[in-house]
Structure formats: C-alpha cells, structure tokens
Design an enzyme around this catalytic site. Sequence first.
Site, PDB file in Angstrom:
ATOM      1  N   ARG A 142      -6.610  -2.828  -5.030  1.00  0.00           N
ATOM      2  CA  ARG A 142      -6.515  -4.438  -5.141  1.00  0.00           C
ATOM      3  C   ARG A 142      -4.986  -4.696  -5.406  1.00  0.00           C
ATOM      4  O   ARG A 142      -4.833  -4.150  -6.604  1.00  0.00           O
ATOM      5  CB  ARG A 142      -7.703  -4.988  -5.924  1.00  0.00           C
ATOM      6  CG  ARG A 142      -9.029  -4.854  -5.462  1.00  0.00           C
ATOM      7  CD  ARG A 142      -9.776  -5.033  -6.560  1.00  0.00           C
ATOM      8  NE  ARG A 142      -9.843  -4.119  -7.668  1.00  0.00           N
ATOM      9  CZ  ARG A 142     -10.142  -4.201  -9.156  1.00  0.00           C
ATOM     10  NH1 ARG A 142     -10.837  -5.107  -9.260  1.00  0.00           N
ATOM     11  NH2 ARG A 142      -9.694  -3.259  -9.719  1.00  0.00           N
ATOM     12  N   CYS A 190      -5.556  -9.040   3.514  1.00  0.00           N
ATOM     13  CA  CYS A 190      -6.531  -8.446   3.765  1.00  0.00           C
ATOM     14  C   CYS A 190      -7.938  -9.070   4.213  1.00  0.00           C
ATOM     15  O   CYS A 190      -8.316  -9.099   5.418  1.00  0.00           O
ATOM     16  CB  CYS A 190      -7.266  -7.148   2.772  1.00  0.00           C
ATOM     17  SG  CYS A 190      -5.783  -6.105   2.548  1.00  0.00           S
ATOM     18  N   GLU A 249      -7.437   2.369   2.319  1.00  0.00           N
ATOM     19  CA  GLU A 249      -6.976   2.340   1.175  1.00  0.00           C
ATOM     20  C   GLU A 249      -7.842   1.287   0.554  1.00  0.00           C
ATOM     21  O   GLU A 249      -7.945   0.036   1.315  1.00  0.00           O
ATOM     22  CB  GLU A 249      -5.403   2.054   1.249  1.00  0.00           C
ATOM     23  CG  GLU A 249      -4.997   1.762  -0.350  1.00  0.00           C
ATOM     24  CD  GLU A 249      -5.433   2.761  -1.421  1.00  0.00           C
ATOM     25  OE1 GLU A 249      -5.246   4.056  -0.878  1.00  0.00           O
ATOM     26  OE2 GLU A 249      -6.034   2.490  -2.090  1.00  0.00           O
ATOM     27  N   PHE A 274     -16.256 -10.108  -7.788  1.00  0.00           N
ATOM     28  CA  PHE A 274     -16.069 -11.073  -6.702  1.00  0.00           C
ATOM     29  C   PHE A 274     -17.012 -12.184  -6.716  1.00  0.00           C
ATOM     30  O   PHE A 274     -17.381 -12.781  -5.595  1.00  0.00           O
ATOM     31  CB  PHE A 274     -16.118 -10.164  -5.554  1.00  0.00           C
ATOM     32  CG  PHE A 274     -14.708  -9.375  -4.999  1.00  0.00           C
ATOM     33  CD1 PHE A 274     -13.518  -9.841  -4.468  1.00  0.00           C
ATOM     34  CD2 PHE A 274     -14.779  -8.097  -5.781  1.00  0.00           C
ATOM     35  CE1 PHE A 274     -12.660  -9.105  -4.549  1.00  0.00           C
ATOM     36  CE2 PHE A 274     -13.777  -7.200  -5.578  1.00  0.00           C
ATOM     37  CZ  PHE A 274     -12.351  -7.734  -5.077  1.00  0.00           C
ATOM     38  N   LEU A 275     -17.588 -12.442  -7.873  1.00  0.00           N
ATOM     39  CA  LEU A 275     -18.584 -13.676  -8.000  1.00  0.00           C
ATOM     40  C   LEU A 275     -18.094 -14.788  -8.795  1.00  0.00           C
ATOM     41  O   LEU A 275     -18.544 -15.526  -9.409  1.00  0.00           O
ATOM     42  CB  LEU A 275     -19.819 -13.241  -8.703  1.00  0.00           C
ATOM     43  CG  LEU A 275     -20.788 -12.584  -7.738  1.00  0.00           C
ATOM     44  CD1 LEU A 275     -21.894 -12.131  -8.513  1.00  0.00           C
ATOM     45  CD2 LEU A 275     -21.261 -13.271  -6.549  1.00  0.00           C
ATOM     46  N   THR A 289      -0.987  -4.365   9.716  1.00  0.00           N
ATOM     47  CA  THR A 289      -1.554  -4.394  10.809  1.00  0.00           C
ATOM     48  C   THR A 289      -2.211  -5.992  10.667  1.00  0.00           C
ATOM     49  O   THR A 289      -3.339  -6.117  10.386  1.00  0.00           O
ATOM     50  CB  THR A 289      -2.894  -3.646  10.705  1.00  0.00           C
ATOM     51  OG1 THR A 289      -3.528  -3.505   9.412  1.00  0.00           O
ATOM     52  CG2 THR A 289      -2.451  -2.287  11.046  1.00  0.00           C
ATOM     53  N   VAL A 293       0.877  -1.181  -0.042  1.00  0.00           N
ATOM     54  CA  VAL A 293      -0.137   0.082   0.067  1.00  0.00           C
ATOM     55  C   VAL A 293       0.980   1.430  -0.134  1.00  0.00           C
ATOM     56  O   VAL A 293       0.699   2.238  -0.619  1.00  0.00           O
ATOM     57  CB  VAL A 293      -0.877  -0.050   1.145  1.00  0.00           C
ATOM     58  CG1 VAL A 293      -1.611   1.318   1.506  1.00  0.00           C
ATOM     59  CG2 VAL A 293      -2.017  -0.960   0.953  1.00  0.00           C
ATOM     60  N   LYS A 346      -7.622 -11.650   7.549  1.00  0.00           N
ATOM     61  CA  LYS A 346      -7.242 -11.020   8.688  1.00  0.00           C
ATOM     62  C   LYS A 346      -8.331  -9.771   9.183  1.00  0.00           C
ATOM     63  O   LYS A 346      -8.931  -9.875  10.089  1.00  0.00           O
ATOM     64  CB  LYS A 346      -6.081 -10.203   8.737  1.00  0.00           C
ATOM     65  CG  LYS A 346      -6.044  -8.902   8.155  1.00  0.00           C
ATOM     66  CD  LYS A 346      -4.609  -8.081   8.324  1.00  0.00           C
ATOM     67  CE  LYS A 346      -4.567  -6.893   7.577  1.00  0.00           C
ATOM     68  NZ  LYS A 346      -5.561  -5.990   7.543  1.00  0.00           N
ATOM     69  N   LYS A 366     -14.156   0.575   5.831  1.00  0.00           N
ATOM     70  CA  LYS A 366     -13.165  -0.489   5.230  1.00  0.00           C
ATOM     71  C   LYS A 366     -13.242  -1.729   5.808  1.00  0.00           C
ATOM     72  O   LYS A 366     -13.246  -2.560   4.749  1.00  0.00           O
ATOM     73  CB  LYS A 366     -11.691   0.128   5.816  1.00  0.00           C
ATOM     74  CG  LYS A 366     -10.558  -0.764   5.463  1.00  0.00           C
ATOM     75  CD  LYS A 366     -10.411  -0.741   3.868  1.00  0.00           C
ATOM     76  CE  LYS A 366      -9.317  -1.777   3.335  1.00  0.00           C
ATOM     77  NZ  LYS A 366      -9.271  -2.268   2.134  1.00  0.00           N
TER      78      LYS A 366
HETATM   79  P1  NAD Z   1       3.304  -4.667   4.042  1.00  0.00           P
HETATM   80  O1  NAD Z   1       3.513  -5.529   5.216  1.00  0.00           O
HETATM   81  O2  NAD Z   1       3.420  -5.019   2.369  1.00  0.00           O
HETATM   82  O3  NAD Z   1       3.955  -3.199   4.280  1.00  0.00           O
HETATM   83  C1  NAD Z   1       4.214  -2.490   5.389  1.00  0.00           C
HETATM   84  C2  NAD Z   1       5.637  -1.824   5.560  1.00  0.00           C
HETATM   85  O4  NAD Z   1       5.636  -1.021   6.446  1.00  0.00           O
HETATM   86  C3  NAD Z   1       6.698  -2.775   5.617  1.00  0.00           C
HETATM   87  O5  NAD Z   1       7.469  -2.563   4.408  1.00  0.00           O
HETATM   88  C4  NAD Z   1       7.518  -2.748   7.140  1.00  0.00           C
HETATM   89  O6  NAD Z   1       8.903  -2.849   6.830  1.00  0.00           O
HETATM   90  C5  NAD Z   1       7.118  -1.168   6.811  1.00  0.00           C
HETATM   91  N1  NAD Z   1       6.995  -0.543   8.387  1.00  0.00           N
HETATM   92  C6  NAD Z   1       6.658  -1.111   9.483  1.00  0.00           C
HETATM   93  N2  NAD Z   1       6.873  -0.209  10.435  1.00  0.00           N
HETATM   94  C7  NAD Z   1       7.311   0.797  10.067  1.00  0.00           C
HETATM   95  C8  NAD Z   1       7.960   2.138  10.695  1.00  0.00           C
HETATM   96  N3  NAD Z   1       7.764   2.370  12.001  1.00  0.00           N
HETATM   97  N4  NAD Z   1       8.496   3.067   9.880  1.00  0.00           N
HETATM   98  C9  NAD Z   1       8.488   2.808   8.566  1.00  0.00           C
HETATM   99  N5  NAD Z   1       8.133   1.628   7.888  1.00  0.00           N
HETATM  100  C10 NAD Z   1       7.637   0.570   8.689  1.00  0.00           C
HETATM  101  O7  NAD Z   1       1.873  -4.171   4.312  1.00  0.00           O
HETATM  102  P2  NAD Z   1       0.782  -3.789   3.066  1.00  0.00           P
HETATM  103  O8  NAD Z   1      -0.070  -4.914   2.538  1.00  0.00           O
HETATM  104  O9  NAD Z   1       1.134  -2.503   2.398  1.00  0.00           O
HETATM  105  O10 NAD Z   1      -0.478  -3.077   4.116  1.00  0.00           O
HETATM  106  C11 NAD Z   1      -0.563  -2.048   4.898  1.00  0.00           C
HETATM  107  C12 NAD Z   1      -1.964  -1.600   5.578  1.00  0.00           C
HETATM  108  O11 NAD Z   1      -2.899  -1.378   4.421  1.00  0.00           O
HETATM  109  C13 NAD Z   1      -2.402  -2.705   6.390  1.00  0.00           C
HETATM  110  O12 NAD Z   1      -3.164  -2.158   7.259  1.00  0.00           O
HETATM  111  C14 NAD Z   1      -3.239  -3.481   5.198  1.00  0.00           C
HETATM  112  O13 NAD Z   1      -4.569  -4.042   5.727  1.00  0.00           O
HETATM  113  C15 NAD Z   1      -3.716  -2.345   4.634  1.00  0.00           C
HETATM  114  N6  NAD Z   1      -4.470  -2.385   3.030  1.00  0.00           N
HETATM  115  C16 NAD Z   1      -3.615  -3.523   2.471  1.00  0.00           C
HETATM  116  C17 NAD Z   1      -4.020  -3.792   1.091  1.00  0.00           C
HETATM  117  C18 NAD Z   1      -3.102  -4.906   0.187  1.00  0.00           C
HETATM  118  O14 NAD Z   1      -3.802  -5.311  -0.953  1.00  0.00           O
HETATM  119  N7  NAD Z   1      -2.012  -5.011   0.639  1.00  0.00           N
HETATM  120  C19 NAD Z   1      -5.077  -2.920   0.528  1.00  0.00           C
HETATM  121  C20 NAD Z   1      -5.645  -2.197   1.325  1.00  0.00           C
HETATM  122  C21 NAD Z   1      -5.338  -1.868   2.678  1.00  0.00           C
END
Ligand code: NAD
Length: 481
Positions: free
Chosen positions: A154, A263, A151, A252-253, A86, A11, A266, A207
């Site tokens: 997808r 996502c 966010e 999504f069907l 998260t 993200v 969790k 969300k």
């Molecule tokens: P991710 O694990 O790919 O990325 C998180 C990044 O943050 C990692 O690179 C980590 O090293 C870094 N990080 C952690 N603590 C830090 C800090 N204190 N300072 C700097 N960097 C730090 O996670 P993601 O998939 O990008 O998801 C992030 C959030 O967005 C989550 O809450 C997730 O639920 C939400 N989200 C994800 C998606 C998806 O498709 N992946 C879509 C929508 C929302």
Amino acid sequence: MRIVMIGAGYVGLVSAACLADLGHEVVCVEVDETKVAALKKGRIPIYERGLSELVLANQSASRLSFTANLNDAARAAHAIFIAVGTPALGEVGSADMRYVYDAARDIASVIEDFTVIVVKSTVPIGACDDVERIIGERVPRNRFAVVSNPEFLREGAAIEDFNQPDRVVIGVEDERARLVMAEIYEPLSSVRASILYTSRRSSEMIKYAANVFLAMKVTFINEIADLCERVDADVLEVSRGVGLDSCIGPKFLTPGSGFGGSCFPKDTLVLTKFAREAEAPIRLVETLVEVNEARMAAMARKVIAACDGSVVGKRIAVLGLTYKPGTDDMREAPSLVIVPKLQAAGAQIVAYDPAGMRTARSLLPGVQLAEYAYDCVEGADAAVVITEWDEFRALDLKRVRAALNQPIMVDLRNIYSIETMRSLGFRYFCIGRGFRYDERSAHPQVQEFSSRGVSRTAREDRPDAELSMPYSGDWTRIGIT
Ligand code: NAD
C-alpha cells in the site's frame, strides 16, 4: 541473486530497493531517462516514507543501480521483474497491457541463459500466458519461465508492506522457476511471511479479488456512514464494533469521500469487464463502481450544503489532495472530482497538500496552491479536509478558526472530534456521525447535512415537510448539477 526490475514507479522502485536491501543485486531499468538521471544522483521521483534513505543506502552499497538500458542489465540476471503500469483504458475498462507486452518484447531480445520472468504488475487473468507467448516467439521455451507475483503493498506504508507482507503469492508452473523465486524471497522467512505457491491464473485472480474486496469494504462503510447520518448513529462506533469481529477486521472500514488511487478504481473496472466477457458477471462489483463514482460528487454537494447551499464567489480552503496520506500519488484522487465540481459551482479554491502539490499543479487548473496549511485557510469561507494527513490532525485549531472568514469545517475524513470543534465555535460537518451530537442549543446556527444534503435542523423543525422524506436528488437547488 541478480535481479532486474523493469519500471521505477511506485511498485518497481520500492520493490527494487527492498530486494536490494534483502541482499540481492538489483538493477532497476526505467524507460523515462529523466527519472533515471535523477535516481542516479540519488533524487527520488516519488514520495514514499523511508524510500529515499533505502535507495541511497543500497546505491552506496552497490546493490542497487539504475539504467535506461535493459541489454547489459538483463544478460546476467536470474530473474527479470516486470513492474510497469497497467492503467484502465478510458471508459472501456480493460487493462492497458501495452507496457507489459513492450517489456516482454524487450526481454525477448536480450535474454541468453535460463531466466525467470516475473510479472509483478497487476494483470488480467491469462496475461502471463501472453507474456510467455511473446517471449517464446523469439526465445526457446527451455530458456525462460514466466511467473506471476502480484504486489500487495500500500502506498504510504509500502516499505513496511514489502518487508512484512501478510503473504507473498507466487503463481508458478515450472520447478526451476519455483526454486529461483524461493531463493529471492528466502530472506523474508525470518519475518515468517507466508509464501503461497499457486497456479499462474489463480495468482493473477488473487490480486484482483483481494483489491476488489478491499474496495468493497470501503464502499460498504461509506454507505453505512450515510445510513448512520439518517438514523442518528455514529459510524466510528459502528465501524469499531464491526471491525472487532475477527471474521471482518478493522482495516479499510474508515468512511470517507470514496476510494481513489492507482489500483482500486482500475482494478474494479477491469475485473468487471473481464467477468462480463467471461460470462460470469460480478454484479456486486459493478454496483460498487457506480456507488463510488456517485459518492465523490455527493461529497462536493455536502460541502455546498455546509456553505448554506451556495459556494458562488466563496473561497474554499482544501486540505489534502492526494488520494491518501503518505504518498504524492494523485491518480484517481477524490480531490480531482470534488474540487472541479466546487469550481463549477462558483467556488474559488485554495489548496494545500504536504506531498502532492507538484502533481496537483497540472491536474487542477485554476486552483491556487498555498505553501502551508495555515496560509491555505486564511480568509477562507470554509475549510474542507479531503486527505487525512497527520499534519492536519495536529493543526492548531484555534488558529485555524481565527484564520477562517467563516468558521465552517467540512471534514470528509472524520479526523477531528465533534466536541472539540464545536467548543471552538466551528460549524463542523463530518461523515456518518449522528444527530445526537447536534448542539443547536449552544450553536443555533448549526445545521447538519447528510452527504445527500438533508438538513437535519430543518428536518426536525418541520417534521412534516418534504425534508423528512429521503432526498430525491435535485441538487440544482444547492448550486451543483
Ligand atoms: P507507475 O506508473 O508508478 O510506474 C510504472 C513505471 O514503469 C513508470 O516509471 C514507467 O515509465 C515505467 N515503464 C513503462 N514501460 C517501461 C519499459 N518498457 N521499460 C522500463 N520502464 C518502463 O506504476 P505503479 O503504480 O508502480 O504500478 C505498477 C503496477 O503495479 C501496476 O500494474 C499496478 O496496478 C500494480 N500495483 C500498484 C500498486 C500501487 O500502490 N501503486 C500496488 C500494487 C500493485
């Protein structure tokens, strides 16, 4: 606007690159120094279509940079986005908020002038209040405001989703912060993105509700697919007929092996736990979690059933390991359940994925990784499609048929045509496509198994036998427990 993005994951990195591309000056702060070093050299640590080009273009235009040090970046920023992970906390199901709260503490030690703190991570309802409290312990309240901006992108279509969102949700309760957010997203007004301003808690809830609803849609069509197998209907026709209803919609069907990814699993768990704690349990979602978990195991049983009830000593070629196409993300991927179950049942697994091999290597011990799809199927006793990459749709199926030791194809994503597969001499097993396609006269060896393992051929041959009853669940007889 000057923006800091904390977290360069799926993200954070996409959002940082897209915001820079909209014209903002973005510094992406990442705690993992190896990632920062790679990004500085223009190497992208994740696979997402178009991301590499976008990052490089904005780096060379000096609108996007990377650092491991929040201090310098944050001082001059108008807004600091938190886009850290998260994950769910093991079996407990709560969201692990430590990365968000650590980021909040880091922010508290560096901001000087009025700054908007934007929580982009998916967080439980009320978490923005906690972020506000943590920062407020060190910074006067009039010097910052916390905003929720979840966010919805997808993976696999992340850049498109960011640039042409169905909506941008902004949970904001401070007028100065609202103006900053309006300016940040102003460039998206040209694509007529709906900007929805809400309270912070509503935004956090939107969300979860949206994600869980989509997970429910997937699970619903999966169960309908099982029923289609039983009643000789075709789930693809059913899904199309249902999805054309504008109240429902086609996305999504698509039935498959259960939802995975970073996502849906969790978020369903977290919402379930959160709702129970708030004494408003959402029983629909609780059931959803159980049904989805059971489905992945059922898919392993389907493969075993297709292999005449046993995979002991058999070589099974797995095509696709990531939780969906277009990403290298393996988090909670169905392959992580299906493959170990097949191994436990005695199969030797050889696998190929266009983008997920690097991650898969450590997550799937004992799996032989092939360099190409055709190498993967060579000499295998069955092929199994787990992820619907376009590359697999375009395979020369005659060549695949010739390479296989046994012409068994278990397609858990329905990417091939039944007629084509059968005309090529495959024993083809797919999801939720009914009995009327059974061409036993042409291929007497063909047996159709529903995901619960009932042999249709056997059922028809012996209409009074136990197989005409709903299958009661003793899978030990086909080699898996
Ligand atoms: P991710 O694990 O790919 O990325 C998180 C990044 O943050 C990692 O690179 C980590 O090293 C870094 N990080 C952690 N603590 C830090 C800090 N204190 N300072 C700097 N960097 C730090 O996670 P993601 O998939 O990008 O998801 C992030 C959030 O967005 C989550 O809450 C997730 O639920 C939400 N989200 C994800 C998606 C998806 O498709 N992946 C879509 C929508 C929302």
